[in-house]
Design an enzyme around this catalytic site. Structure first.
Site, mmCIF file in Angstrom:
data_model
loop_
_atom_site.group_PDB
_atom_site.id
_atom_site.type_symbol
_atom_site.label_atom_id
_atom_site.label_comp_id
_atom_site.label_asym_id
_atom_site.label_seq_id
_atom_site.Cartn_x
_atom_site.Cartn_y
_atom_site.Cartn_z
ATOM 1 N N PHE A 1 -23.188 -38.021 -66.217
ATOM 2 C CA PHE A 1 -22.799 -38.999 -67.241
ATOM 3 C C PHE A 1 -22.479 -40.374 -66.651
ATOM 4 C CE2 PHE A 1 -20.508 -34.873 -68.024
ATOM 5 C CZ PHE A 1 -21.553 -34.249 -68.699
ATOM 6 N N HIS A 2 -23.230 -40.784 -65.619
ATOM 7 C CA HIS A 2 -22.932 -42.041 -64.939
ATOM 8 C C HIS A 2 -24.118 -43.008 -64.912
ATOM 9 C CE1 HIS A 2 -19.801 -39.594 -62.386
ATOM 10 N NE2 HIS A 2 -19.369 -39.832 -63.614
ATOM 11 N N PRO A 3 -24.816 -43.243 -66.022
ATOM 12 C CA PRO A 3 -25.945 -44.176 -65.979
ATOM 13 C C PRO A 3 -25.490 -45.614 -65.784
ATOM 14 C CG PRO A 3 -25.518 -43.526 -68.239
ATOM 15 C CD PRO A 3 -24.626 -42.677 -67.375
#
Length: 527
Positions: A464-466
């Site tokens: 969940f780190h774009p």
């Protein structure tokens, strides 16, 4: 609200937009409209730390999915993103990690992001933070963002730390201090056992200011351009379109998916692509939506013995304990402990992060327990692969196409193999080995490299780190300059994780808040 005018219109009230709106309205002469597609997340699943696991694939989730990933057996990967005030800070695992100091020096030296080196950004991390244990020079204790040691930790999480230390890693009680490498318990963005998102930290204290207007249920459709100047935003609400004007600036804070999507919907981006979906190109910027990075993880799951599973502790008694005193197992953030280490010697910092969960996780959410389990996520934080975001339609309600490009860089796959191997070795010794019974699923107790590679391809997910889809810098592919102004457009900035030219080595919420804190100063300096 049609034709209303404000000094600043901010699109997105998430980890960055909430911070920016609160900081700008500290000046009573400055008016701000904050537009958010979702509602206020005033529900137990947000306030209760462990509850976030139940938010994915609900009405609170944008529900994004990647394209078929060629390195992952053509699987599509779910990308949960929170649609609410506070954005993903109201849905994440609350781990407070800033990244490695070399990450920010790289932004400055490799990408031309002057003013964004480690020594430049550290004061903004400190300004935001109210740490319950740690202080100067690396930490703040008076900021709006509460950071604390979790009030409850499962024995499995501590056992992993002890085993990692016995396997050669040093014990680290502050991953955000002098050194990042080592093993330890994570600090969390919580306050007295309750989640402390940017909604709690920044927006709620500012809610009574007459110069701040927050509008929810507002889906941004396009930025209004007058020639080469951004003058407002058109958004949809209640089945109607509204247009609002900005005297000073429009600021996009929708995150690494929504901000490039909105730029392209507005005619700002790669011209050939825009024409393909029927949008008139207004400003040619090839870097919009390009160069995306994310942290993939591979879960390693074991069945346990002589201990409990967090899933079985969600009892009425523990719920009442959390509601009354903010204590007990429901204050867990799931990923309670972990480690940072390097898989090869040529790295400026650790390229692998471990997240330890005292329950089973394979797929989008924790598994229904049929037995007691522990999961260690091997998370690649030194990633080289670059994906992209592209439009699938000129309609803002359509989800964009997300190409994550996981492991397209062979070095990433090699690092993940080495990282999973080391985690297996850690879990075969010391305190945690005494609590492990056998691997869950098809992975053998002593896996070969081929076993691990097959497992990586079958089970990799997003952490969940774009980032990096509106990257800042001075090169031809940069979307924003070091002051976060969109190149070729007056009165338009981007302030969120998309401006990071490369993803930091660790969880990205704290760096996103830092970006917004610094952006507030950059914007105020131009008035």
């Amino acid at each position: 609200m049609t034709d209303d005018t404000y000094d600043y219109v901010i699109v997105g009230a998430g980890s960055a937009g909430a911070v920016l709106a609160a900081r700008l309205t500290e000046d009573p002469a400055t008016t701000v409209l904050l537009l958010e597609a979702g509602p206020a997340p005033d529900i137990d699943e947000v306030h209760m730390p462990v509850g976030f696991a139940n938010l994915a694939l609900t009405k609170w989730d944008w529900g994004y999915r990647t394209t078929e990933q060629k390195q992952l057996n053509a699987r599509r990967v779910g990308w949960p993103r929170m649609k609410a005030l506070g954005g993903c800070s109201a849905m994440n695992a609350m781990i407070y990690i800033r990244g490695h100091r070399s990450d920010y020096d790289r932004w400055r030296d490799e990408y031309g992001a002057a003013g964004w080196g480690y020594d430049d950004v550290l004061p903004y991390f400190v300004r935001a933070e109210a740490n319950s244990r740690l202080g100067a020079p690396y930490h703040g204790q008076d900021g709006p963002l509460h950071v604390e040691d979790r009030r409850w930790t499962h024995p499995l999480s501590q056992a992993f730390v002890d085993s990692a230390v016995s396997a050669g890693l040093k014990r680290n009680d502050d991953f955000n201090g002098a050194e990042q490498e080592g093993a330890g318990l994570y600090q969390v963005t919580c306050h007295q056992g309750r989640r402390w998102s940017t909604w709690h930290a920044y927006l709620q204290p500012a809610a009574g200011r007459p110069n701040l207007t927050t509008t929810t249920g507002a889906l941004a459709a396009r930025v209004v351009l007058d020639g080469d100047r951004a003058t407002g935003v058109t958004f949809r609400q209640g089945g109607r379109e509204h247009t609002v004007r900005a005297r000073e600036e429009v600021v996009l804070s929708g995150g690494a998916i929504n901000s490039p999507q909105l730029l392209m919907l507005s005619g700002i981006g790669p011209a050939a692509h825009l024409a393909e979906v029927g949008i008139e190109p207004r400003v040619e910027l090839a870097g919009v939506g390009a160069a995306m990075q994310d942290h993939p993880y591979t879960p390693l799951v074991w069945e346990t013995r002589g201990t409990t599973d967090l899933a079985e502790l969600g009892t009425l008694r523990n719920l009442l304990r959390w509601r009354a005193r903010g204590q007990g197992p429901l204050t867990s953030n799931l990923a309670e402990s972990g480690a940072f280490f390097s898989t090869r010697d040529d790295q400026p910092g650790p390229d692998l992060q471990a997240h330890v969960l005292p329950t089973g996780l394979i797929g989008d959410r924790p598994m229904e327990p049929h037995s007691r389990m522990v999961t260690v996520l091997a998370t690649l934080v030194g990633t080289g692969s670059r994906g992209r975001v592209r439009l699938r339609s000129a309609d803002p309600t359509w989800h964009p196409e997300i190409e994550a490009a996981y492991y397209d860089d062979q070095a990433d796959l090699d690092a993940m193999l080495a990282g999973t191997r080391r985690i297996v070795e850690i879990c075969q010794q010391g305190a945690i080995a005494e609590l492990i019974d056998r691997p869950y699923g098809d992975l053998p107790a002593d896996p070969s490299d081929d076993d691990l590679l097959e497992h990586v391809r079958a089970h990799t997910q997003t952490t969940f780190h774009p980032t990096s889809t509106c990257a800042m810098g001075t090169g031809e592919d940069a979307v924003v300059d070091p002051s976060l102004r969109v190149r070729g457009v007056e009165g338009l900035r981007v302030v969120d994780a998309s401006v990071m030219p490369a993803v930091p080595r660790g969880n990205t919420n704290a760096p996103t808040i830092m970006v917004a804190e610094k952006a507030a100063d950059l914007i105020r300096s131009t008035r």
